[in-house]
Design a protein around this motif. Structure first.
Motif, PDB file in Angstrom:
ATOM      1  N   GLY A  15       0.803  -1.215   0.000  1.00  0.00           N
ATOM      2  CA  GLY A  15       0.000   0.000   0.000  1.00  0.00           C
ATOM      3  C   GLY A  15       0.834   1.262   0.000  1.00  0.00           C
ATOM      4  N   PRO A  16       0.155   2.406   0.007  1.00  0.00           N
ATOM      5  CA  PRO A  16       0.823   3.710  -0.051  1.00  0.00           C
ATOM      6  C   PRO A  16       1.904   3.871   1.025  1.00  0.00           C
ATOM      7  CG  PRO A  16      -1.540   3.981  -0.300  1.00  0.00           C
ATOM      8  CD  PRO A  16      -1.301   2.542   0.066  1.00  0.00           C
ATOM      9  N   GLY A  17       3.070   4.369   0.585  1.00  0.00           N
ATOM     10  CA  GLY A  17       4.169   4.644   1.498  1.00  0.00           C
ATOM     11  C   GLY A  17       5.093   3.482   1.774  1.00  0.00           C
ATOM     12  N   GLU A  18       4.691   2.259   1.430  1.00  0.00           N
ATOM     13  CA  GLU A  18       5.553   1.098   1.680  1.00  0.00           C
ATOM     14  C   GLU A  18       6.704   1.077   0.674  1.00  0.00           C
ATOM     15  OE1 GLU A  18       3.742  -2.691   3.185  1.00  0.00           O
ATOM     16  OE2 GLU A  18       1.964  -1.828   2.216  1.00  0.00           O
ATOM     17  N   SER A  44       2.160   1.766  -8.796  1.00  0.00           N
ATOM     18  CA  SER A  44       2.727   3.093  -8.989  1.00  0.00           C
ATOM     19  C   SER A  44       3.635   3.444  -7.816  1.00  0.00           C
ATOM     20  CB  SER A  44       1.610   4.130  -9.123  1.00  0.00           C
ATOM     21  OG  SER A  44       0.798   4.137  -7.968  1.00  0.00           O
ATOM     22  N   THR A  46       6.253   6.811  -6.001  1.00  0.00           N
ATOM     23  CA  THR A  46       6.537   8.246  -5.921  1.00  0.00           C
ATOM     24  C   THR A  46       8.029   8.538  -5.855  1.00  0.00           C
ATOM     25  OG1 THR A  46       6.353   8.203  -3.517  1.00  0.00           O
ATOM     26  CG2 THR A  46       4.367   8.798  -4.751  1.00  0.00           C
ATOM     27  N   ARG A  69       5.525  10.932  -9.526  1.00  0.00           N
ATOM     28  CA  ARG A  69       4.674   9.749  -9.683  1.00  0.00           C
ATOM     29  C   ARG A  69       4.986   9.029 -10.987  1.00  0.00           C
ATOM     30  NH1 ARG A  69      -0.855  12.820  -7.880  1.00  0.00           N
ATOM     31  NH2 ARG A  69      -0.223  13.122  -5.716  1.00  0.00           N
ATOM     32  N   GLU A 106       9.156   3.695  -3.381  1.00  0.00           N
ATOM     33  CA  GLU A 106       8.060   3.999  -2.466  1.00  0.00           C
ATOM     34  C   GLU A 106       6.723   3.951  -3.209  1.00  0.00           C
ATOM     35  OE1 GLU A 106       6.572   7.932  -0.269  1.00  0.00           O
ATOM     36  OE2 GLU A 106       8.542   7.237   0.422  1.00  0.00           O
ATOM     37  N   VAL A 107       5.800   3.122  -2.712  1.00  0.00           N
ATOM     38  CA  VAL A 107       4.497   2.922  -3.348  1.00  0.00           C
ATOM     39  C   VAL A 107       3.659   4.197  -3.255  1.00  0.00           C
ATOM     40  CG1 VAL A 107       2.342   1.592  -3.258  1.00  0.00           C
ATOM     41  CG2 VAL A 107       4.539   0.450  -2.848  1.00  0.00           C
ATOM     42  N   PHE A 108       3.015   4.557  -4.368  1.00  0.00           N
ATOM     43  CA  PHE A 108       2.086   5.683  -4.399  1.00  0.00           C
ATOM     44  C   PHE A 108       0.675   5.198  -4.058  1.00  0.00           C
ATOM     45  CE2 PHE A 108      -0.731   8.461  -7.145  1.00  0.00           C
ATOM     46  CZ  PHE A 108      -0.869   9.447  -6.190  1.00  0.00           C
ATOM     47  N   THR A 109       0.063   4.381  -4.916  1.00  0.00           N
ATOM     48  CA  THR A 109      -1.286   3.877  -4.639  1.00  0.00           C
ATOM     49  C   THR A 109      -1.263   2.409  -4.216  1.00  0.00           C
ATOM     50  OG1 THR A 109      -1.601   3.361  -6.984  1.00  0.00           O
ATOM     51  CG2 THR A 109      -2.447   5.490  -6.196  1.00  0.00           C
ATOM     52  N   THR A 110      -0.640   1.573  -5.039  1.00  0.00           N
ATOM     53  CA  THR A 110      -0.555   0.143  -4.752  1.00  0.00           C
ATOM     54  C   THR A 110       0.588  -0.457  -5.564  1.00  0.00           C
ATOM     55  OG1 THR A 110      -1.793  -1.952  -4.619  1.00  0.00           O
ATOM     56  CG2 THR A 110      -2.160  -0.612  -6.563  1.00  0.00           C
TER      57      THR A 110
END
Length: 148
Positions: A15-18, A44, A46, A69, A106-110
């Motif tokens: 998920g986001p931030g991982e 996606s 970041t 992104r 770093e993951v943005f959405t998934t």
């Protein structure tokens, strides 16, 4: 050369931030995988830190830091203690960039990742005296236990 080998398949969603690399290494360690590899990945990010392919004898580590992104177009490679991953990313205009993953994915959405593991094999990274580079090495595990 080692093989052929049967293999197991795992699916992982981040998920986001991982961080993708950290999460993959933890997954491999938790599952005690010996010959894991990334089969496919969509999602996606970041951030990314990549080493480019145009390295020379005097500049073996041309590194870029991306902070925007991107869609993950492709992520492939082997996952051992020193993972060997290559990624291709697409920006907001559809332009692509790719290279050897250093860190900071770093993951943005998934990030939906399919991981395979070759049964009875083990992946390591070793120095190749011919190219003076660290390369992937595959060995067969004698009497490897069958995975449940």
């Amino acid at each position: 050369m080692a093989g052929p080998s049967a293999f197991s398949v795992y699916a992982l969603r981040l998920g986001p931030g991982e961080d993708i690399v950290t999460s993959l290494l933890k997954f491999v360690e938790d599952k005690k995988l010996k010959a894991p590899f990334v089969m496919t990945c969509v999602g996606s990010i970041t951030k990314a830190t990549l080493r480019l392919a145009n390295a020379t004898a005097s500049n073996t580590n041309q590194i870029i830091h991306l902070n925007e992104r991107f869609e993950i177009v492709s992520l492939v490679g082997t996952l051992n203690k020193a993972p060997h991953l290559h990624i291709c990313l697409s920006d907001k205009d559809g332009k692509t960039v790719g290279g050897h993953v250093i860190s900071d994915l770093e993951v943005f959405t998934t990030a939906e990742i399919v991981i395979g593991e070759c049964t009875g094999l083990q992946f390591t990274r070793e120095m190749d005296d011919r190219t003076v580079c660290i390369v992937d090495h595959v060995t067969r595990i004698v009497n490897a236990p069958k995975r449940q």
